[in-house]
Design an enzyme around this catalytic site. Structure first.
Site, PDB file in Angstrom:
ATOM      1  N   TRP A 100       0.776  -9.266   2.942  1.00 49.14           N
ATOM      2  CA  TRP A 100       1.105  -8.285   1.898  1.00 49.14           C
ATOM      3  C   TRP A 100       2.217  -8.793   0.995  1.00 49.14           C
ATOM      4  CZ3 TRP A 100      -2.855  -5.392   1.535  1.00 49.14           C
ATOM      5  CH2 TRP A 100      -3.582  -5.064   2.685  1.00 49.14           C
ATOM      6  N   ASP A 170       8.482  -2.771   0.711  1.00 48.07           N
ATOM      7  CA  ASP A 170       7.152  -2.276   1.060  1.00 48.07           C
ATOM      8  C   ASP A 170       7.259  -1.816   2.506  1.00 48.07           C
ATOM      9  OD1 ASP A 170       4.555  -1.841   1.826  1.00 48.07           O
ATOM     10  OD2 ASP A 170       3.788  -3.799   1.195  1.00 48.07           O
ATOM     11  N   LYS A 194      -1.107   4.791   6.558  1.00 49.66           N
ATOM     12  CA  LYS A 194      -0.645   4.128   7.775  1.00 49.66           C
ATOM     13  C   LYS A 194       0.231   5.078   8.605  1.00 49.66           C
ATOM     14  CE  LYS A 194      -2.049  -0.205   6.530  1.00 49.66           C
ATOM     15  NZ  LYS A 194      -1.476  -0.816   5.335  1.00 49.66           N
TER      16      LYS A 194
END
Ligand SMILES: *Cc1c(COP(=O)(O)O)cnc(C)c1O
Length: 290
Positions: A100, A170, A194
């Site tokens: 990511w 993030d 998530k």
């Protein structure tokens, strides 16, 4: 029993999807389904207001930090962040710690300069590189607090609290799972699927003092200032997904908030990692401390 170990969309508390399914049939005795409820109604306004307020409460946010519920997933934040914070000639600093982070770096390069201050790429992202310096001229430092696919998580956030430049994180796969001084971050983003609800809504927290400093034109839907000014109702928000997030946040508050969930999460993690380590058929792949 069905076990779902997916990072996301992931397991939700039973109360959350039971209440959400009731709302699909008849939302709060309005005689309407949440799926057909106008977003400009007082009824939905109350949902959005409470979701934003609960997020601020659970994260203990100060008055400078604004909360938004947006579209586009965490992946949209990979470019929306630099678009709002980085001028073409500005420098940004990124830690390259997994899939990511790599994607975030690629997108940021379209909007300004990127310096990778730390990387564990040459060791296949099996550890977190802790020895790095951030140029004082960087507009911000970007980190991925939990590297979902490789399985590393920054345990000690002090170096980031003291980075000397604004920090962007993030937190898609660990937001609200452990105690963090969220006010030390100038921007935090997370896809809700998530840790904080269902797919379809992305939570963004920003220190509003960091906005309005870039020269470029920003399309209305990508300008954080518009979303803040309109209370996350600039266009039709993800009504149902926002409601599922609200239910999840209420559940978390009832469970005792971040402080309590961290204890539960530590017990679950210990059980999982001890089991992996005790069975010869499994092998942990990343540095233990990470
Ligand atoms: C899942 C994940 C993303 C991507 O999220 P989307 O909402 O699917 O765009 C980004 N960053 C991290 C750390 C993730 O775990």
């Amino acid at each position: 029993v069905i076990h779902n170990f997916n990072a996301g969309p992931s397991i939700l508390p039973r109360e959350v999807f039971e209440e959400a399914s009731q709302a699909v049939l008849n939302f709060n005795n309005t005689g309407l389904s949440i799926l057909e409820l106008g977003h400009r109604t007082k009824t939905f306004q109350a949902v959005m207001d409470e979701a934003i307020a609960l997020m601020k409460e659970l994260m203990h946010l100060d008055g400078d930090h604004e909360v938004m519920f947006l579209h586009g997933g965490a992946s949209t934040q990979f470019f929306q962040v630099p678009m709002n914070l980085l001028n073409d000639n500005d420098l940004s600093a990124y830690t390259d710690t997994g899939v990511w982070a790599t994607k975030a770096i690629k997108e940021a390069k379209m909007f300004g300069h990127v310096e990778i201050v730390a990387s564990s790429k040459d060791k296949n992202y099996t550890f977190l590189p802790k020895d790095f310096t951030v140029p004082k001229t960087a507009r911000y430092l970007h980190i991925t607090t939990n590297n979902t696919i490789y399985g590393t998580q920054w345990q000690d956030l002090d170096p980031f609290y003291n980075a000397g430049v604004p920090v962007v994180a993030d937190m898609s796969s660990d937001i609200l799972s452990r105690k963090v001084d969220f006010n030390k971050f100038d921007l935090i983003y997370a896809g809700a699927q998530k840790n904080a609800g269902a797919a379809g809504v992305t939570i963004v927290i920003v220190n509003k003092n960091q906005l309005g400093k870039v020269q470029r034109q920003i399309p209305a839907m990508l300008d954080y200032r518009n979303h803040i000014a309109n209370g996350s109702m600039l266009n039709t928000p993800p009504v149902f997904a926002t409601y599922v997030s609200l239910l999840t946040l209420r559940w978390l508050k009832n469970a005792g908030g971040v402080h309590e969930i961290e204890k539960i999460n530590n017990r679950k993690a210990a059980l999982l990692y001890q089991t992996i380590d005790s069975l010869p058929v499994f092998r942990g792949t990343v540095a233990r401390e990470d």
